[in-house]
Design a protein around this motif. Structure first.
Motif, PDB file in Angstrom:
ATOM      1  N   LEU A   1       0.830  -1.201   0.000  1.00 23.56           N
ATOM      2  CA  LEU A   1       0.000   0.000   0.000  1.00 23.56           C
ATOM      3  C   LEU A   1       0.865   1.251   0.000  1.00 23.56           C
ATOM      4  CD1 LEU A   1      -2.530  -1.108   2.769  1.00 23.56           C
ATOM      5  CD2 LEU A   1      -2.762  -1.397   0.298  1.00 23.56           C
ATOM      6  N   ARG A   2       0.319   2.322  -0.598  1.00 26.23           N
ATOM      7  CA  ARG A   2       1.050   3.585  -0.621  1.00 26.23           C
ATOM      8  C   ARG A   2       0.064   4.751  -0.643  1.00 26.23           C
ATOM      9  NH1 ARG A   2       6.573   4.287  -3.746  1.00 26.23           N
ATOM     10  NH2 ARG A   2       6.844   2.609  -2.234  1.00 26.23           N
ATOM     11  N   THR A   3       0.391   5.802   0.099  1.00 22.51           N
ATOM     12  CA  THR A   3      -0.404   7.032   0.076  1.00 22.51           C
ATOM     13  C   THR A   3       0.263   8.018  -0.874  1.00 22.51           C
ATOM     14  OG1 THR A   3      -1.058   6.682   2.380  1.00 22.51           O
ATOM     15  CG2 THR A   3      -1.402   8.883   1.463  1.00 22.51           C
ATOM     16  N   GLY A   4      -0.481   8.478  -1.871  1.00 20.61           N
ATOM     17  CA  GLY A   4       0.042   9.425  -2.844  1.00 20.61           C
ATOM     18  C   GLY A   4      -0.437  10.838  -2.570  1.00 20.61           C
ATOM     19  N   THR A   5      -0.212  11.727  -3.525  1.00 22.87           N
ATOM     20  CA  THR A   5      -0.666  13.111  -3.443  1.00 22.87           C
ATOM     21  C   THR A   5      -1.428  13.443  -4.721  1.00 22.87           C
ATOM     22  OG1 THR A   5       1.299  14.076  -4.497  1.00 22.87           O
ATOM     23  CG2 THR A   5       1.397  13.693  -2.103  1.00 22.87           C
ATOM     24  N   PRO A   6      -2.173  14.556  -4.745  1.00 21.02           N
ATOM     25  CA  PRO A   6      -2.940  14.880  -5.949  1.00 21.02           C
ATOM     26  C   PRO A   6      -2.088  15.056  -7.203  1.00 21.02           C
ATOM     27  CG  PRO A   6      -3.765  16.134  -4.090  1.00 21.02           C
ATOM     28  CD  PRO A   6      -2.508  15.460  -3.619  1.00 21.02           C
ATOM     29  N   GLU A   7      -0.810  15.404  -7.035  1.00 19.95           N
ATOM     30  CA  GLU A   7       0.043  15.634  -8.202  1.00 19.95           C
ATOM     31  C   GLU A   7       1.068  14.522  -8.442  1.00 19.95           C
ATOM     32  OE1 GLU A   7       2.409  17.147  -4.778  1.00 19.95           O
ATOM     33  OE2 GLU A   7       0.299  17.233  -5.367  1.00 19.95           O
ATOM     34  N   ASP A   8       1.132  13.539  -7.539  1.00 22.50           N
ATOM     35  CA  ASP A   8       2.167  12.509  -7.656  1.00 22.50           C
ATOM     36  C   ASP A   8       1.716  11.220  -6.967  1.00 22.50           C
ATOM     37  OD1 ASP A   8       4.451  10.981  -7.795  1.00 22.50           O
ATOM     38  OD2 ASP A   8       5.775  12.469  -6.893  1.00 22.50           O
ATOM     39  N   PRO A   9       1.543  10.132  -7.733  1.00 23.43           N
ATOM     40  CA  PRO A   9       1.154   8.863  -7.088  1.00 23.43           C
ATOM     41  C   PRO A   9       2.290   8.206  -6.320  1.00 23.43           C
ATOM     42  CG  PRO A   9       1.471   8.536  -9.433  1.00 23.43           C
ATOM     43  CD  PRO A   9       1.599  10.014  -9.191  1.00 23.43           C
ATOM     44  N   ARG A  10       3.499   8.733  -6.466  1.00 21.48           N
ATOM     45  CA  ARG A  10       4.673   8.249  -5.714  1.00 21.48           C
ATOM     46  C   ARG A  10       4.940   6.763  -5.952  1.00 21.48           C
ATOM     47  NH1 ARG A  10       3.712  11.543   0.035  1.00 21.48           N
ATOM     48  NH2 ARG A  10       4.296  13.593  -0.790  1.00 21.48           N
ATOM     49  N   LEU A  11       5.033   6.412  -7.206  1.00 24.34           N
ATOM     50  CA  LEU A  11       5.291   5.031  -7.579  1.00 24.34           C
ATOM     51  C   LEU A  11       6.789   4.818  -7.825  1.00 24.34           C
ATOM     52  CD1 LEU A  11       2.418   4.463 -10.176  1.00 24.34           C
ATOM     53  CD2 LEU A  11       2.382   4.040  -7.704  1.00 24.34           C
TER      54      LEU A  11
ATOM     55  N   LEU B   1       0.449  12.695 -14.416  1.00 21.10           N
ATOM     56  CA  LEU B   1       0.874  11.761 -15.449  1.00 21.10           C
ATOM     57  C   LEU B   1       2.386  11.829 -15.673  1.00 21.10           C
ATOM     58  CD1 LEU B   1      -2.007  12.215 -18.051  1.00 21.10           C
ATOM     59  CD2 LEU B   1      -1.678  10.307 -16.468  1.00 21.10           C
ATOM     60  N   TRP B   2       2.952  13.011 -15.547  1.00 22.27           N
ATOM     61  CA  TRP B   2       4.399  13.176 -15.695  1.00 22.27           C
ATOM     62  C   TRP B   2       5.140  12.393 -14.619  1.00 22.27           C
ATOM     63  CZ3 TRP B   2       8.772  15.203 -13.344  1.00 22.27           C
ATOM     64  CH2 TRP B   2       9.823  15.598 -14.176  1.00 22.27           C
ATOM     65  N   ASN B   3       4.643  12.459 -13.394  1.00 24.51           N
ATOM     66  CA  ASN B   3       5.264  11.723 -12.290  1.00 24.51           C
ATOM     67  C   ASN B   3       4.992  10.223 -12.363  1.00 24.51           C
ATOM     68  OD1 ASN B   3       6.595  13.777 -10.676  1.00 24.51           O
ATOM     69  ND2 ASN B   3       4.556  14.566 -10.223  1.00 24.51           N
ATOM     70  N   LEU B   4       3.868   9.856 -12.948  1.00 25.68           N
ATOM     71  CA  LEU B   4       3.496   8.443 -13.061  1.00 25.68           C
ATOM     72  C   LEU B   4       4.300   7.714 -14.137  1.00 25.68           C
ATOM     73  CD1 LEU B   4      -0.092   6.990 -13.145  1.00 25.68           C
ATOM     74  CD2 LEU B   4       1.368   6.669 -15.142  1.00 25.68           C
ATOM     75  N   ARG B   5       4.607   8.394 -15.212  1.00 27.96           N
ATOM     76  CA  ARG B   5       5.178   7.750 -16.400  1.00 27.96           C
ATOM     77  C   ARG B   5       6.436   6.937 -16.137  1.00 27.96           C
ATOM     78  NH1 ARG B   5       6.520  10.062 -22.519  1.00 27.96           N
ATOM     79  NH2 ARG B   5       8.616   9.237 -22.361  1.00 27.96           N
TER      80      ARG B   5
ATOM     81  N   PHE C   1      -3.261  12.900 -22.012  1.00 27.73           N
ATOM     82  CA  PHE C   1      -2.218  11.877 -22.045  1.00 27.73           C
ATOM     83  C   PHE C   1      -1.176  12.201 -23.118  1.00 27.73           C
ATOM     84  CE2 PHE C   1      -4.585   9.368 -19.105  1.00 27.73           C
ATOM     85  CZ  PHE C   1      -3.754   8.354 -18.659  1.00 27.73           C
ATOM     86  N   ALA C   2      -1.633  12.629 -24.287  1.00 33.52           N
ATOM     87  CA  ALA C   2      -0.700  12.950 -25.365  1.00 33.52           C
ATOM     88  C   ALA C   2       0.233  14.097 -24.974  1.00 33.52           C
ATOM     89  CB  ALA C   2      -1.470  13.316 -26.634  1.00 33.52           C
ATOM     90  N   ALA C   3      -0.266  15.032 -24.184  1.00 35.79           N
ATOM     91  CA  ALA C   3       0.534  16.189 -23.783  1.00 35.79           C
ATOM     92  C   ALA C   3       1.747  15.787 -22.959  1.00 35.79           C
ATOM     93  CB  ALA C   3      -0.330  17.173 -22.992  1.00 35.79           C
ATOM     94  N   VAL C   4       1.695  14.617 -22.310  1.00 39.96           N
ATOM     95  CA  VAL C   4       2.780  14.167 -21.451  1.00 39.96           C
ATOM     96  C   VAL C   4       3.554  13.017 -22.099  1.00 39.96           C
ATOM     97  CG1 VAL C   4       3.327  13.501 -19.065  1.00 39.96           C
ATOM     98  CG2 VAL C   4       1.327  14.876 -19.512  1.00 39.96           C
TER      99      VAL C   4
END
Length: 251
Positions: free
Chosen positions: A128-138, A162-166, A198-201
Motif C-alpha cells: 500500500l502507498r499514500t500518494g498526493t494529488p500531483e504525484d502517485p509516488r510510484l 501523469l508526468w510523475n506516473l510515467r 495523455f498525449a501532452a505528457v
C-alpha cells in the motif's frame, strides 16, 4: 514644500493600497506549479466505493478489464485510487503469488481500511502507498500495468500526475483508464480530453473500447517518445461539444 511632501506621501499610500494581481497558481500544490493548470473542472472526491462489489461482479467488470489489459500470473500492477480495494483484491488473485500489486490512494482513511482488508484476506502480494494529488509516488520501472478505474476525473493536476506516473512503467508497460463519457465535473471525462491530456505528457492511445460491463469505456495508453520537460507541456483546452485541442496547436 510641505504640500509637495504631503502629496508624495498620499501618492505612496495610494500605491500601497493598489490591489495585487491574483496569483495564477493559488490553491495549487507547490510541486505542481511548474506544470500547466488543467483547463477543465474536476469532480469532487466522492465515495471511495464506486458501486457495490456484487453489482460490479454481476456485470463482469473486473474480469472484462483484466482480460482486455492482458493481466497474467506474475505481472506487476498498480491500482491508483484504489479506494476500498475492489480491483486490488481481484488483481492480487489474478497475478498470483509470483505477481505484485501496489494499491495507492490519496485518502489516508481509505488506505487504512484497505490495509485491514489486505490483512484479513492475507493478500501477501499486495503493498500500500499514500500518494498526493500531483504525484502517485510510484517506484520507477516497476509496473507492467497501471490502473486508474473511475478516478481519473478526480485528478486535479493531470499534467503533473501523469508526468510523475510515467517513469513507473516498465518497458512495454501501459496505463489502463476506465471512465465514463460525460463532463469532468459529473464524475466522468470526455474521451477526446482524456486522449489530449495523455498525449501532452508523451503517451499514445493504444486501444479504446466502449463496454457496458465497465459502465463506460476502456482506454489503454503506451509511452510515445521522450517525457517532455514540465515547462514544455502544451495544455489542452475544452472546445465546443466537450472536445479537446492542444492550446496553440491549431488543431
Amino acid at each position: 514644500m510641505k504640500s509637495g511632501l504631503a502629496l508624495a506621501l498620499a501618492l505612496a499610500a495610494l500605491a500601497g493600497c493598489k490591489p495585487q494581481a491574483p496569483d495564477p497558481d493559488a490553491g495549487r500544490p507547490a510541486a505542481a506549479r511548474g506544470f500547466p493548470r488543467a483547463d477543465r473542472p474536476v469532480s469532487g472526491t466522492g465515495s471511495t466505493q464506486f458501486s457495490t462489489e456484487v453489482q460490479r461482479d454481476h456485470l463482469g467488470e473486473a474480469r472484462t478489464v483484466m482480460t482486455l489489459a492482458g493481466i497474467t500470473p506474475g505481472a506487476t500492477v498498480a491500482d491508483i485510487g484504489a479506494g476500498e480495494g475492489y480491483y486490488t483484491v481481484r488483481l492480487a488473485e489474478q497475478v498470483g503469488r509470483k505477481g505484485r500489486v501496489l494499491a495507492e490512494d490519496i485518502d489516508p482513511g481509505a488506505i487504512e481500511r484497505l490495509a485491514r482488508r489486505v490483512e484479513k484476506d492475507q493478500l501477501n502480494n499486495v503493498s500500500l502507498r499514500t500518494g498526493t494529488p500531483e504525484d502517485p509516488r510510484l517506484p520507477e520501472n516497476s509496473f507492467d500495468r497501471i490502473f486508474m478505474v473511475h478516478m481519473y476525473h478526480e485528478v486535479a493536476e493531470p499534467y503533473a500526475f501523469l508526468w510523475n506516473l510515467r517513469p513507473a512503467l516498465k518497458e512495454n508497460g501501459s496505463v489502463i483508464v476506465v471512465d465514463v463519457d460525460r463532463p469532468a465535473d459529473r464524475h466522468g471525462i470526455p474521451p477526446d480530453l482524456l486522449f489530449c491530456e495523455f498525449a501532452a505528457v508523451g503517451f499514445r492511445l493504444a486501444e479504446f473500447v466502449r463496454k457496458p460491463e465497465v459502465t463506460g469505456y476502456y482506454a489503454k495508453f503506451e509511452v510515445a517518445g521522450p517525457r517532455p520537460a514540465p515547462a514544455a507541456i502544451v495544455p489542452c483546452r475544452l472546445g465546443a461539444g466537450a472536445t479537446a485541442a492542444r492550446q496553440g496547436s491549431g488543431k
